[in-house]
Design an enzyme around this catalytic site. Structure first.
Site, PDB file in Angstrom:
ATOM      1  N   SER A 278       0.835  -1.214   0.000  1.00 13.86           N
ATOM      2  CA  SER A 278       0.000   0.000   0.000  1.00 13.86           C
ATOM      3  C   SER A 278       0.863   1.255   0.000  1.00 13.86           C
ATOM      4  O   SER A 278       0.624   2.183  -0.791  1.00 13.86           O
ATOM      5  CB  SER A 278      -0.975  -0.004   1.181  1.00 13.86           C
ATOM      6  OG  SER A 278      -0.306  -0.249   2.394  1.00 13.86           O
ATOM      7  N   HIS A 308      -1.833  -8.942   1.939  1.00 14.11           N
ATOM      8  CA  HIS A 308      -1.581  -7.660   2.613  1.00 14.11           C
ATOM      9  C   HIS A 308      -2.764  -7.390   3.552  1.00 14.11           C
ATOM     10  O   HIS A 308      -3.045  -8.197   4.432  1.00 14.11           O
ATOM     11  CB  HIS A 308      -1.380  -6.591   1.528  1.00 14.11           C
ATOM     12  CG  HIS A 308      -0.830  -5.280   2.009  1.00 14.11           C
ATOM     13  ND1 HIS A 308      -0.152  -5.126   3.182  1.00 14.11           N
ATOM     14  CD2 HIS A 308      -0.859  -4.029   1.447  1.00 14.11           C
ATOM     15  CE1 HIS A 308       0.216  -3.851   3.330  1.00 14.11           C
ATOM     16  NE2 HIS A 308      -0.214  -3.163   2.290  1.00 14.11           N
ATOM     17  N   HIS A 355       5.721 -12.651   8.090  1.00 14.75           N
ATOM     18  CA  HIS A 355       5.877 -11.256   7.629  1.00 14.75           C
ATOM     19  C   HIS A 355       7.079 -11.162   6.714  1.00 14.75           C
ATOM     20  O   HIS A 355       8.067 -11.878   6.906  1.00 14.75           O
ATOM     21  CB  HIS A 355       6.050 -10.300   8.821  1.00 14.75           C
ATOM     22  CG  HIS A 355       5.773  -8.880   8.455  1.00 14.75           C
ATOM     23  ND1 HIS A 355       6.754  -8.043   7.971  1.00 14.75           N
ATOM     24  CD2 HIS A 355       4.623  -8.169   8.454  1.00 14.75           C
ATOM     25  CE1 HIS A 355       6.205  -6.869   7.703  1.00 14.75           C
ATOM     26  NE2 HIS A 355       4.927  -6.906   7.983  1.00 14.75           N
ATOM     27  N   ARG A 364       2.438  -4.558  17.067  1.00 14.53           N
ATOM     28  CA  ARG A 364       1.035  -4.162  16.859  1.00 14.53           C
ATOM     29  C   ARG A 364       0.103  -5.297  17.327  1.00 14.53           C
ATOM     30  O   ARG A 364      -1.018  -5.053  17.752  1.00 14.53           O
ATOM     31  CB  ARG A 364       0.790  -3.838  15.375  1.00 14.53           C
ATOM     32  CG  ARG A 364       1.669  -2.702  14.853  1.00 14.53           C
ATOM     33  CD  ARG A 364       1.542  -2.538  13.349  1.00 14.53           C
ATOM     34  NE  ARG A 364       1.950  -3.758  12.653  1.00 14.53           N
ATOM     35  CZ  ARG A 364       1.816  -3.937  11.339  1.00 14.53           C
ATOM     36  NH1 ARG A 364       1.285  -2.983  10.580  1.00 14.53           N
ATOM     37  NH2 ARG A 364       2.213  -5.067  10.778  1.00 14.53           N
ATOM     38  N   ASP A 410      -2.506  -8.603  11.899  1.00 15.68           N
ATOM     39  CA  ASP A 410      -3.823  -9.084  11.482  1.00 15.68           C
ATOM     40  C   ASP A 410      -4.317 -10.253  12.316  1.00 15.68           C
ATOM     41  O   ASP A 410      -5.511 -10.565  12.317  1.00 15.68           O
ATOM     42  CB  ASP A 410      -3.775  -9.507  10.005  1.00 15.68           C
ATOM     43  CG  ASP A 410      -3.458  -8.331   9.110  1.00 15.68           C
ATOM     44  OD1 ASP A 410      -3.963  -7.235   9.386  1.00 15.68           O
ATOM     45  OD2 ASP A 410      -2.692  -8.514   8.141  1.00 15.68           O
TER      46      ASP A 410
HETATM   47  C1  LIG Z   1       3.045 -12.098   5.051  1.00 17.42           C
HETATM   48  C2  LIG Z   1       3.576 -13.038   3.988  1.00 17.42           C
HETATM   49  C3  LIG Z   1       2.852 -12.733   2.663  1.00 17.42           C
HETATM   50  C4  LIG Z   1       5.070 -12.815   3.803  1.00 17.42           C
HETATM   51  O1  LIG Z   1       5.467 -13.548   2.675  1.00 17.42           O
HETATM   52  P1  LIG Z   1       6.992 -13.921   2.427  1.00 17.42           P
HETATM   53  O2  LIG Z   1       7.863 -12.763   2.739  1.00 17.42           O
HETATM   54  O3  LIG Z   1       7.076 -14.522   1.064  1.00 17.42           O
HETATM   55  O4  LIG Z   1       7.192 -15.015   3.585  1.00 17.42           O
HETATM   56  P2  LIG Z   1       8.288 -16.138   3.694  1.00 17.42           P
HETATM   57  O5  LIG Z   1       9.602 -15.734   3.123  1.00 17.42           O
HETATM   58  O6  LIG Z   1       8.262 -16.569   5.120  1.00 17.42           O
HETATM   59  O7  LIG Z   1       7.683 -17.287   2.769  1.00 17.42           O
HETATM   60  C5  LIG Z   1       8.378 -18.515   2.597  1.00 17.42           C
HETATM   61  C6  LIG Z   1       7.365 -19.620   2.425  1.00 17.42           C
HETATM   62  O8  LIG Z   1       6.617 -19.777   3.637  1.00 17.42           O
HETATM   63  C7  LIG Z   1       5.243 -19.706   3.360  1.00 17.42           C
HETATM   64  N1  LIG Z   1       4.550 -19.016   4.433  1.00 17.42           N
HETATM   65  C8  LIG Z   1       4.778 -17.768   4.884  1.00 17.42           C
HETATM   66  N2  LIG Z   1       3.881 -17.453   5.839  1.00 17.42           N
HETATM   67  C9  LIG Z   1       3.092 -18.540   5.989  1.00 17.42           C
HETATM   68  C10 LIG Z   1       1.967 -18.804   6.797  1.00 17.42           C
HETATM   69  N3  LIG Z   1       1.456 -17.905   7.637  1.00 17.42           N
HETATM   70  N4  LIG Z   1       1.380 -20.007   6.687  1.00 17.42           N
HETATM   71  C11 LIG Z   1       1.872 -20.933   5.834  1.00 17.42           C
HETATM   72  N5  LIG Z   1       2.920 -20.731   5.025  1.00 17.42           N
HETATM   73  C12 LIG Z   1       3.518 -19.530   5.104  1.00 17.42           C
HETATM   74  C13 LIG Z   1       5.175 -18.882   2.084  1.00 17.42           C
HETATM   75  O9  LIG Z   1       3.916 -19.067   1.424  1.00 17.42           O
HETATM   76  C14 LIG Z   1       6.358 -19.367   1.321  1.00 17.42           C
HETATM   77  O10 LIG Z   1       6.013 -20.619   0.766  1.00 17.42           O
HETATM   78  P3  LIG Z   1       6.463 -20.987  -0.747  1.00 17.42           P
HETATM   79  O11 LIG Z   1       7.955 -20.938  -0.729  1.00 17.42           O
HETATM   80  O12 LIG Z   1       5.887 -22.356  -0.926  1.00 17.42           O
HETATM   81  O13 LIG Z   1       5.850 -19.956  -1.635  1.00 17.42           O
HETATM   82  C15 LIG Z   1       3.346 -14.514   4.400  1.00 17.42           C
HETATM   83  O14 LIG Z   1       3.965 -14.740   5.633  1.00 17.42           O
HETATM   84  C16 LIG Z   1       1.879 -14.897   4.466  1.00 17.42           C
HETATM   85  O15 LIG Z   1       1.299 -15.284   3.450  1.00 17.42           O
HETATM   86  N6  LIG Z   1       1.253 -14.809   5.689  1.00 17.42           N
HETATM   87  C17 LIG Z   1      -0.139 -15.072   5.829  1.00 17.42           C
HETATM   88  C18 LIG Z   1      -0.946 -13.882   5.360  1.00 17.42           C
HETATM   89  C19 LIG Z   1      -0.791 -12.683   6.281  1.00 17.42           C
HETATM   90  O16 LIG Z   1      -0.882 -12.834   7.475  1.00 17.42           O
HETATM   91  N7  LIG Z   1      -0.604 -11.499   5.703  1.00 17.42           N
HETATM   92  C20 LIG Z   1      -0.529 -10.266   6.460  1.00 17.42           C
HETATM   93  C21 LIG Z   1       0.835  -9.715   6.490  1.00 17.42           C
HETATM   94  S1  LIG Z   1       0.949  -8.317   7.540  1.00 17.42           S
END
Ligand SMILES: CC(C)(COP(=O)(O)OP(=O)(O)OC[C@H]1O[C@@H](n2cnc3c(N)ncnc32)[C@H](O)[C@@H]1OP(=O)(O)O)[C@@H](O)C(=O)NCCC(=O)NCCS
Length: 478
Positions: A278, A308, A355, A364, A410
């Site tokens: 954002s 997000h 994250h 938070r 979240d």
């Molecule tokens: C926030 C988020 C998008 C960050 O993504 P990122 O920087 O790519 O995270 P990572 O480097 O830890 O990801 C590595 C792997 O772990 C997985 N992973 C990360 N968070 C996960 C979670 N909460 N549950 C399951 N798997 C998760 C990713 O999907 C990725 O898998 P892949 O290699 O098969 O694609 C991710 O943690 C997520 O999808 N969280 C859940 C959604 C969420 O809470 N979003 C709000 C963020 S403030």
């Protein structure tokens, strides 16, 4: 245009931020600095913006050719994670400590920023003052800013008409974004730019639009809420109230404790440095000199994504599914561990955990948990969230994929909103958006004040990488 006292004191303080930031860097308490000046707003701004430009020019002259960050091929394919390639003044995210707004942590903000009552949650208006100026405002300064925002808060009828003409089946975030775009014809920035305003005045028009947008967003959000879930029965805005209480009343709630939660909510979701979807969208679109309405709408379209801002909606959906799966059984570490594995094994993420930057529990999350412990310790969903805090990080660590197994903001917000009666999960990200305006638009004002140019990073094709890196590596290996 700037005759009103709120903008006057805000802008005076705004112009002193560089001096303050220099002193913060020198470990001098930012609180000891006060913005006071008898000079006219225009004189101060002309002087300070000149100083700021000079300072940036000096920094660039001194270290302009030094490497700030590097980008590997993996990072280019991997969402540019950790690449240091931009500046952003309003907040900074430390992977372990979490967010700091203009140098202040969330607990510090809770302690220092004026609230509606002694010892209460900070007013988001106080945070807005801090984000724009870098200074903790006095009660008088916040009062002046509140009055300034109130004077701008009434939504024009044509915007209401646009919002009322939208199908309530459209996702609330799409409606919210439409409402923001419907205000675009009020943009002072667009009007003055078209008239040939000089570059050194752009930030003033950006501030003008940003304050108008921030002031009106609670009503846009409330109309979306009432249109979507209450058959369009809208409630009047009480302009005497602060923006949080105004928002909750227009949504239909009359609970001072919920107003306090909203103050906390709107404060903590405001900003999370510059690279998140954002904030970066607002910056990027604004860099084309699209006005703040166009830029902020773009940011909201990004916030609406499930990775997000939409995650807060998905968390509560998931929590309710977990409850259903328990089928009346009391939650235990054992049965929750199994449900978490089922979620992962079905190819889904556990929403609210992980994250892109943070590597510890999000502060938070912690401040919302503290709020819950104080106000709703016996709430069934809060107790489930608490138990999951003990279970999910272990499961995710065991799975071994995630960079950060800890909860983010979240994981908690929906539980609190639901407790106070906002049960419509699809609306949650709109509240996030009202808050995100405070940070992203403050930053946008600074972008124009510093004269940041249009963003245009260089991209390459996979073929280019093969020709320039793969083949080169192969020939060197021979
Ligand atoms: C926030 C988020 C998008 C960050 O993504 P990122 O920087 O790519 O995270 P990572 O480097 O830890 O990801 C590595 C792997 O772990 C997985 N992973 C990360 N968070 C996960 C979670 N909460 N549950 C399951 N798997 C998760 C990713 O999907 C990725 O898998 P892949 O290699 O098969 O694609 C991710 O943690 C997520 O999808 N969280 C859940 C959604 C969420 O809470 N979003 C709000 C963020 S403030």
């Amino acid at each position: 245009m700037y005759s009103r006292v709120g903008v006057q004191s805000l802008s005076c303080a705004f112009s002193y931020v560089w001096k303050q930031q220099r002193q913060v860097l020198n470990n001098v308490s930012a609180r000891s600095l006060q913005s006071s000046s008898n000079a006219s707003l225009k004189e101060i701004l002309e002087q300070k913006i000149g100083e700021m430009r000079e300072e940036v020019a000096q920094v660039r002259h001194a270290v302009g050719n030094q490497v700030l960050g590097t980008c590997t091929v993996d990072q280019a394919y991997g969402g540019m994670r950790s690449v240091k390639a931009m500046t952003y003044e309003t907040s900074l995210l430390d992977p372990n400590e979490g967010i700091r707004f203009r140098g202040y942590s969330i607990p510090e903000c809770q302690k220092l920023l004026p609230g509606i009552k002694q010892g209460g949650e900070p007013l988001p208006e106080s945070l807005l003052f801090l984000l724009l100026t870098g200074e903790i405002p006095s009660v008088q300064q916040v009062t002046a800013l509140r009055e300034e925002l109130s004077s701008r808060a009434q939504l024009p009828d044509r915007v209401k008409k646009t919002l009322n003409s939208v199908s309530p089946s459209l996702h609330p975030m799409a409606q919210f974004s439409i409402g923001i775009l419907a205000m675009q014809s009020d943009s002072v920035f667009a009007r003055e730019y078209a008239r040939g305003a000089p570059k050194n005045k752009w930030w003033e028009y950006c501030l003008e639009d940003s304050l108008t947008l921030i002031a009106r967003l609670p009503q846009v959000a409330a109309i979306v809420y009432r249109n979507t879930y209450y058959q369009g029965k809208q409630l009047e805005a009480d302009l005497k109230l602060d923006m949080s209480a105004r928002l909750t009343k227009m949504m239909g709630f009359q609970n001072p404790e919920f107003d306090e939660l909203m103050r906390l909510y709107l404060t903590i979701h405001a900003d999370h440095e510059g690279g998140n979807v954002s904030a970066h969208s607002v910056r990027l679109v604004g860099s084309a000199l699209s006005d703040p309405f166009l830029s902020f709408s773009a940011g909201m379209n990004g916030l609406a994504g499930p990775l997000h801002g939409l995650a807060n909606q998905n968390v509560l959906t998931w929590l309710l599914q977990v409850k259903e799966k328990l089928g009346g059984q009391a939650p235990t570490k054992e049965n929750l561990t199994k449900i978490c594995w089922d979620t992962l094994n079905s190819g889904n993420v556990i929403p609210g955990f992980g994250h892109a930057v943070l590597r510890r529990t999000d502060p938070r999350y912690m401040c919302q948990r503290e709020f819950a412990l104080k106000h709703l310790p016996n709430d069934e969903i809060f107790q489930l969230v608490s138990l999951l805090y003990e279970v999910v990080p272990k499961v995710l660590s065991e799975q071994g994929k995630v960079s950060n197994p800890w909860p983010n903001v979240d994981a908690h917000s929906g539980t609190l909103l639901r407790y106070y009666g906002v049960k419509e999960m699809t609306f949650y990200t709109v509240l996030f958006g009202v808050s995100r305006a405070l940070g992203t638009l403050s930053s946008l004002v600074w972008d124009r004040a510093l004269g940041l140019p249009i963003e245009r990073p260089k991209s390459v094709t996979t073929r280019w990488i093969k020709e320039n890196l793969v083949h080169k590596a192969a020939s060197e290996a021979k």
